[in-house]
Design a protein around this motif. Structure first.
Motif, mmCIF file in Angstrom:
data_model
loop_
_atom_site.group_PDB
_atom_site.id
_atom_site.type_symbol
_atom_site.label_atom_id
_atom_site.label_comp_id
_atom_site.label_asym_id
_atom_site.label_seq_id
_atom_site.Cartn_x
_atom_site.Cartn_y
_atom_site.Cartn_z
ATOM 1 N N THR A 275 0.940 10.429 5.318
ATOM 2 C CA THR A 275 0.715 10.936 6.951
ATOM 3 C C THR A 275 1.787 12.095 7.111
ATOM 4 O OG1 THR A 275 1.818 9.363 8.075
ATOM 5 C CG2 THR A 275 -0.648 9.507 8.157
ATOM 6 N N TYR B 124 1.121 4.221 2.657
ATOM 7 C CA TYR B 124 2.082 4.021 4.010
ATOM 8 C C TYR B 124 3.493 4.440 3.822
ATOM 9 C CZ TYR B 124 -2.250 1.421 5.226
ATOM 10 O OH TYR B 124 -3.542 0.993 5.450
ATOM 11 N N TYR B 125 4.184 4.641 2.639
ATOM 12 C CA TYR B 125 5.329 4.720 2.548
ATOM 13 C C TYR B 125 5.912 5.991 1.583
ATOM 14 C CZ TYR B 125 4.645 0.149 4.259
ATOM 15 O OH TYR B 125 3.897 -0.764 4.945
ATOM 16 N N ARG C 294 8.891 5.680 5.664
ATOM 17 C CA ARG C 294 7.905 6.380 5.451
ATOM 18 C C ARG C 294 8.471 7.847 4.715
ATOM 19 N NH1 ARG C 294 3.211 4.779 7.783
ATOM 20 N NH2 ARG C 294 3.361 2.867 9.157
ATOM 21 N N SER D 108 5.004 9.484 3.057
ATOM 22 C CA SER D 108 3.619 8.871 3.303
ATOM 23 C C SER D 108 2.446 9.823 3.326
ATOM 24 C CB SER D 108 3.794 7.988 4.461
ATOM 25 O OG SER D 108 3.650 8.616 5.649
ATOM 26 N N THR E 22 0.743 -1.078 -0.094
ATOM 27 C CA THR E 22 -0.005 -0.245 -0.070
ATOM 28 C C THR E 22 0.769 1.344 0.068
ATOM 29 O OG1 THR E 22 -1.691 -1.134 1.178
ATOM 30 C CG2 THR E 22 -1.755 1.193 1.202
#
Length: 124
Positions: free
Chosen positions: A54, A30-31, A103, A52, A27
């Motif tokens: 986030t 996420y990275y 990430r 990522s 996915t």
């Protein structure tokens, strides 16, 4: 884990292309994911990265800053590289890569997962 870059082609100077990097068995949201390129007779160079979802960070090599834009579509598990105002010196094979499970944007400099490249040719 597999990465697949696509979207290369032949374009005139000043034109645009959008490259896509699709992840398999990972996915990508996420990275960190990076874009690199290798021109004929030259060493591979880092082009851009995106952290990522986030982290929400991006970075660019000076040679492409202001002309290229990296983004992601998590719903398609894809990272894009929009390339505008292309120049003949942008001609290269472009690769996407990651240093999974890292990430950050910076982590891609040590990428150990690489996909097959896609050729971009910019004519003058």
């Amino acid at each position: 884990v597999q990465l697949q870059a696509s979207g290369g082609g032949l374009v005139q100077s000043g034109g645009s292309l959008r490259l896509s990097c699709v992840g398999s068995r990972i996915t990508l949201a996420y990275y960190g994911v990076g874009w690199f390129r290798q021109a004929p007779g030259k060493e591979r160079e880092w082009v851009s990265c995106i952290g990522s979802a986030t982290e929400n960070t991006t970075d660019y090599a000076d040679s492409v800053r202001g002309r290229f834009a990296v983004s992601r579509d998590a719903t398609k598990n894809t990272v894009y590289l929009q390339m505008n105002s292309l120049k003949p010196e942008d001609t290269a094979i472009y690769f996407c890569a990651g240093n999974f499970p890292e990430r950050t944007c910076e982590s891609v400099r040590e990428s150990d997962y690489w996909g097959p490249g896609t050729l971009v040719t910019v004519s003058s």
